[in-house]
Motif scaffolding. Structure first.
Motif, PDB file in Angstrom:
ATOM      1  N   PRO A  13       0.847  -1.163  -0.188  1.00 23.73           N
ATOM      2  CA  PRO A  13       0.081   0.069   0.053  1.00 23.73           C
ATOM      3  C   PRO A  13       0.972   1.245  -0.086  1.00 23.73           C
ATOM      4  O   PRO A  13       1.878   1.288   0.441  1.00 23.73           O
ATOM      5  CB  PRO A  13      -0.856   0.079   1.317  1.00 23.73           C
ATOM      6  CG  PRO A  13      -0.008  -0.901   2.157  1.00 23.73           C
ATOM      7  CD  PRO A  13       0.726  -1.813   1.209  1.00 23.73           C
ATOM      8  N   THR A  14       0.145   2.423  -0.600  1.00 24.61           N
ATOM      9  CA  THR A  14       0.974   3.590  -0.553  1.00 24.61           C
ATOM     10  C   THR A  14       0.761   4.211   0.852  1.00 24.61           C
ATOM     11  O   THR A  14      -0.503   4.607   1.069  1.00 24.61           O
ATOM     12  CB  THR A  14       0.379   4.487  -1.660  1.00 24.61           C
ATOM     13  OG1 THR A  14       0.664   3.826  -2.753  1.00 24.61           O
ATOM     14  CG2 THR A  14       0.925   5.810  -1.411  1.00 24.61           C
ATOM     15  N   LEU A  15       1.641   4.655   1.389  1.00 29.64           N
ATOM     16  CA  LEU A  15       1.447   5.396   2.751  1.00 29.64           C
ATOM     17  C   LEU A  15       2.218   6.504   3.037  1.00 29.64           C
ATOM     18  O   LEU A  15       3.195   6.664   2.423  1.00 29.64           O
ATOM     19  CB  LEU A  15       2.004   4.524   3.902  1.00 29.64           C
ATOM     20  CG  LEU A  15       1.076   2.848   3.899  1.00 29.64           C
ATOM     21  CD1 LEU A  15       1.770   2.194   5.152  1.00 29.64           C
ATOM     22  CD2 LEU A  15      -0.050   3.067   4.147  1.00 29.64           C
ATOM     23  N   VAL A  16       2.065   7.265   3.929  1.00 26.80           N
ATOM     24  CA  VAL A  16       2.886   8.581   4.158  1.00 26.80           C
ATOM     25  C   VAL A  16       3.404   8.627   5.734  1.00 26.80           C
ATOM     26  O   VAL A  16       2.999   7.687   6.325  1.00 26.80           O
ATOM     27  CB  VAL A  16       1.886   9.867   4.053  1.00 26.80           C
ATOM     28  CG1 VAL A  16       1.360  10.160   2.772  1.00 26.80           C
ATOM     29  CG2 VAL A  16       0.790   9.809   5.072  1.00 26.80           C
ATOM     30  N   ASP A  17       4.371   9.215   5.897  1.00 28.45           N
ATOM     31  CA  ASP A  17       5.249   9.286   7.051  1.00 28.45           C
ATOM     32  C   ASP A  17       4.729   9.880   8.120  1.00 28.45           C
ATOM     33  O   ASP A  17       5.255   9.962   9.380  1.00 28.45           O
ATOM     34  CB  ASP A  17       6.625   9.560   6.891  1.00 28.45           C
ATOM     35  CG  ASP A  17       6.914  10.966   6.357  1.00 28.45           C
ATOM     36  OD1 ASP A  17       5.761  11.602   5.995  1.00 28.45           O
ATOM     37  OD2 ASP A  17       7.891  11.539   6.017  1.00 28.45           O
ATOM     38  N   ARG A 130      -2.014  -4.851   7.164  1.00 31.50           N
ATOM     39  CA  ARG A 130      -1.794  -3.791   8.400  1.00 31.50           C
ATOM     40  C   ARG A 130      -0.390  -3.580   8.661  1.00 31.50           C
ATOM     41  O   ARG A 130       0.581  -4.343   8.463  1.00 31.50           O
ATOM     42  CB  ARG A 130      -2.346  -4.465   9.657  1.00 31.50           C
ATOM     43  CG  ARG A 130      -3.773  -4.838   9.738  1.00 31.50           C
ATOM     44  CD  ARG A 130      -4.406  -5.120  10.933  1.00 31.50           C
ATOM     45  NE  ARG A 130      -5.878  -5.758  10.909  1.00 31.50           N
ATOM     46  CZ  ARG A 130      -6.632  -4.718  11.122  1.00 31.50           C
ATOM     47  NH1 ARG A 130      -6.685  -3.511  11.297  1.00 31.50           N
ATOM     48  NH2 ARG A 130      -7.826  -5.396  11.113  1.00 31.50           N
ATOM     49  N   SER A 131      -0.006  -2.305   9.027  1.00 29.58           N
ATOM     50  CA  SER A 131       1.348  -1.556   8.663  1.00 29.58           C
ATOM     51  C   SER A 131       1.395  -0.504   9.869  1.00 29.58           C
ATOM     52  O   SER A 131       0.364   0.075  10.059  1.00 29.58           O
ATOM     53  CB  SER A 131       1.725  -1.312   7.416  1.00 29.58           C
ATOM     54  OG  SER A 131       0.970  -0.200   7.198  1.00 29.58           O
ATOM     55  N   GLN A 132       2.615  -0.224  10.202  1.00 28.54           N
ATOM     56  CA  GLN A 132       3.196   0.855  10.731  1.00 28.54           C
ATOM     57  C   GLN A 132       4.242   1.357  10.281  1.00 28.54           C
ATOM     58  O   GLN A 132       5.211   0.631  10.266  1.00 28.54           O
ATOM     59  CB  GLN A 132       3.228   0.759  12.496  1.00 28.54           C
ATOM     60  CG  GLN A 132       3.563   1.855  13.070  1.00 28.54           C
ATOM     61  CD  GLN A 132       3.656   1.627  14.413  1.00 28.54           C
ATOM     62  OE1 GLN A 132       4.187   0.808  15.121  1.00 28.54           O
ATOM     63  NE2 GLN A 132       3.503   2.840  15.343  1.00 28.54           N
ATOM     64  N   ILE A 133       4.302   2.606   9.861  1.00 23.93           N
ATOM     65  CA  ILE A 133       5.480   3.126   9.180  1.00 23.93           C
ATOM     66  C   ILE A 133       6.179   4.303  10.116  1.00 23.93           C
ATOM     67  O   ILE A 133       5.668   4.898  10.690  1.00 23.93           O
ATOM     68  CB  ILE A 133       4.901   3.746   7.766  1.00 23.93           C
ATOM     69  CG1 ILE A 133       6.176   4.604   6.838  1.00 23.93           C
ATOM     70  CG2 ILE A 133       4.014   5.067   8.177  1.00 23.93           C
ATOM     71  CD1 ILE A 133       5.693   4.908   5.845  1.00 23.93           C
ATOM     72  N   PRO A 134       7.401   4.165  10.062  1.00 24.47           N
ATOM     73  CA  PRO A 134       8.362   5.104  10.992  1.00 24.47           C
ATOM     74  C   PRO A 134       8.529   6.550  10.365  1.00 24.47           C
ATOM     75  O   PRO A 134       8.337   6.524   9.132  1.00 24.47           O
ATOM     76  CB  PRO A 134       9.740   4.193  11.176  1.00 24.47           C
ATOM     77  CG  PRO A 134       9.767   3.504   9.774  1.00 24.47           C
ATOM     78  CD  PRO A 134       8.587   3.106   9.386  1.00 24.47           C
ATOM     79  N   PRO A 135       8.960   7.452  11.119  1.00 26.71           N
ATOM     80  CA  PRO A 135       8.892   8.863  10.628  1.00 26.71           C
ATOM     81  C   PRO A 135       9.886   8.853   9.477  1.00 26.71           C
ATOM     82  O   PRO A 135      10.076   9.796   8.742  1.00 26.71           O
ATOM     83  CB  PRO A 135       9.150   9.495  11.702  1.00 26.71           C
ATOM     84  CG  PRO A 135       8.569   8.760  12.994  1.00 26.71           C
ATOM     85  CD  PRO A 135       8.864   7.545  12.399  1.00 26.71           C
ATOM     86  N   THR A 136      11.022   8.046   9.655  1.00 27.13           N
ATOM     87  CA  THR A 136      11.963   7.965   8.550  1.00 27.13           C
ATOM     88  C   THR A 136      11.821   7.348   7.052  1.00 27.13           C
ATOM     89  O   THR A 136      12.615   7.590   6.294  1.00 27.13           O
ATOM     90  CB  THR A 136      13.364   7.313   9.189  1.00 27.13           C
ATOM     91  OG1 THR A 136      12.972   5.793   9.398  1.00 27.13           O
ATOM     92  CG2 THR A 136      13.749   7.674  10.490  1.00 27.13           C
ATOM     93  N   SER A 203      12.611  -2.774   5.326  1.00 25.85           N
ATOM     94  CA  SER A 203      13.286  -1.475   5.704  1.00 25.85           C
ATOM     95  C   SER A 203      12.312  -0.193   5.619  1.00 25.85           C
ATOM     96  O   SER A 203      12.850   0.740   6.085  1.00 25.85           O
ATOM     97  CB  SER A 203      14.124  -1.430   4.445  1.00 25.85           C
ATOM     98  OG  SER A 203      13.575  -1.143   3.169  1.00 25.85           O
ATOM     99  N   LEU A 204      11.038  -0.416   5.042  1.00 25.47           N
ATOM    100  CA  LEU A 204      10.261   0.756   5.066  1.00 25.47           C
ATOM    101  C   LEU A 204       9.343   0.852   6.019  1.00 25.47           C
ATOM    102  O   LEU A 204       8.541   1.795   6.416  1.00 25.47           O
ATOM    103  CB  LEU A 204       9.549   0.671   3.469  1.00 25.47           C
ATOM    104  CG  LEU A 204      10.465   1.317   2.372  1.00 25.47           C
ATOM    105  CD1 LEU A 204       9.728   0.678   1.126  1.00 25.47           C
ATOM    106  CD2 LEU A 204      10.918   2.307   2.471  1.00 25.47           C
ATOM    107  N   TYR A 205       8.728  -0.349   6.759  1.00 21.22           N
ATOM    108  CA  TYR A 205       7.870  -0.551   7.516  1.00 21.22           C
ATOM    109  C   TYR A 205       8.377  -0.882   9.034  1.00 21.22           C
ATOM    110  O   TYR A 205       9.521  -1.477   9.064  1.00 21.22           O
ATOM    111  CB  TYR A 205       6.790  -1.394   7.306  1.00 21.22           C
ATOM    112  CG  TYR A 205       6.004  -1.084   6.101  1.00 21.22           C
ATOM    113  CD1 TYR A 205       4.713  -0.205   6.202  1.00 21.22           C
ATOM    114  CD2 TYR A 205       6.379  -1.711   4.691  1.00 21.22           C
ATOM    115  CE1 TYR A 205       4.179  -0.038   4.971  1.00 21.22           C
ATOM    116  CE2 TYR A 205       5.589  -1.176   3.728  1.00 21.22           C
ATOM    117  CZ  TYR A 205       4.447  -0.362   3.860  1.00 21.22           C
ATOM    118  OH  TYR A 205       3.862  -0.054   2.521  1.00 21.22           O
TER     119      TYR A 205
END
Length: 231
Positions: A13-17, A130-136, A203-205
């Motif tokens: 999925p496309t997510l934002v930070d 389901r995901s969680q994305i870090p601010p980085t 590396s992204l999530y």
């Protein structure tokens, strides 16, 4: 993404930070302006009876002629698919989306179509990521990966609906796709763009997991249910 449908998202999925206006605006801009390389011709507006929008990407259209008449009706009904609560990213999946509205729309479309044949019981394959994305994480990178993977899935066939929204304040989100069958999802997942997206997941999530469900629609659409998919 990984080697089996069970252990990977069908599409990244496309997510934002973050949840701020700048990130949201950048996401919208990416969806509207990012070019999408593809070997398939982009349908024109005159193709509207054959091609329908079925994801947040307006230039990725579903070719109805690739589907049997029964599945065509469901694909059109899924146009009303949406979340029913703001905490969908962490709430139980079945309680978070308006499947009852989709079935109502399916019944309406059947009644309005003089050529619609009797509806035979069928199962459809549903994937939730389901995901969680870090601010980085760079949301632009995610957008590029997601859009390329979605184009690949569109060309592969069998994808009936793809939905995602902005993450919550903690970076948590849920993206979901509805497929004609697990075989269609499996086929799409072996494409080059899906493998590229899969290799970037860790590396992204910060966190991610897959949930699989079965949308069962009974004969003549008399009843329906969404249950956990078990092989």
């Amino acid at each position: 993404m990984a080697t089996t449908v069970a252990s990977r998202p069908a599409i990244v999925p496309t997510l934002v930070d973050s949840n701020d206006e700048k990130a949201a605006a950048a996401l919208v801009h990416a969806l509207e302006t990012e070019p999408t390389p593809s070997s398939s011709p982009v349908p024109t507006q005159t193709d509207s009876s054959r091609f329908i929008t079925f994801s947040p990407y307006p230039d990725h259209l579903l070719d109805m002629e690739t589907l049997d008449p029964q599945t065509q009706l469901l694909a059109r009904a899924l146009g009303v698919f949406d979340k029913t609560r703001d905490d969908y990213a962490t709430a139980p999946y079945i309680e978070s989306f308006n499947f009852s509205a989709v079935i109502d729309e399916l019944r309406r479309l059947r009644a309005a179509s003089p050529s619609a044949s009797s509806w035979e019981k069928r199962d459809y394959f549903v994937v939730a990521f389901r995901s969680q994305i870090p601010p980085t994480t760079n949301y632009g990178d995610l957008s590029s990966l997601d859009k390329a993977a979605h184009r690949e899935a569109t060309d592969s066939g069998g994808l009936l609906r793809y939905w995602f929204h902005l993450p919550d304040a903690d970076g948590r989100n849920l993206a979901t796709c509805l497929w004609r069958s697990p075989a269609d999802a499996h086929k799409a997942g072996h494409g080059a763009q899906h493998r590229k997206a899969s290799s970037s997941v860790r590396s992204l999530y910060r966190e991610w997991r897959i949930e699989r469900y079965r949308l069962v629609i009974e004969d003549d659409v008399r009843d329906w249910e969404v249950i956990e998919w078990k092989d």
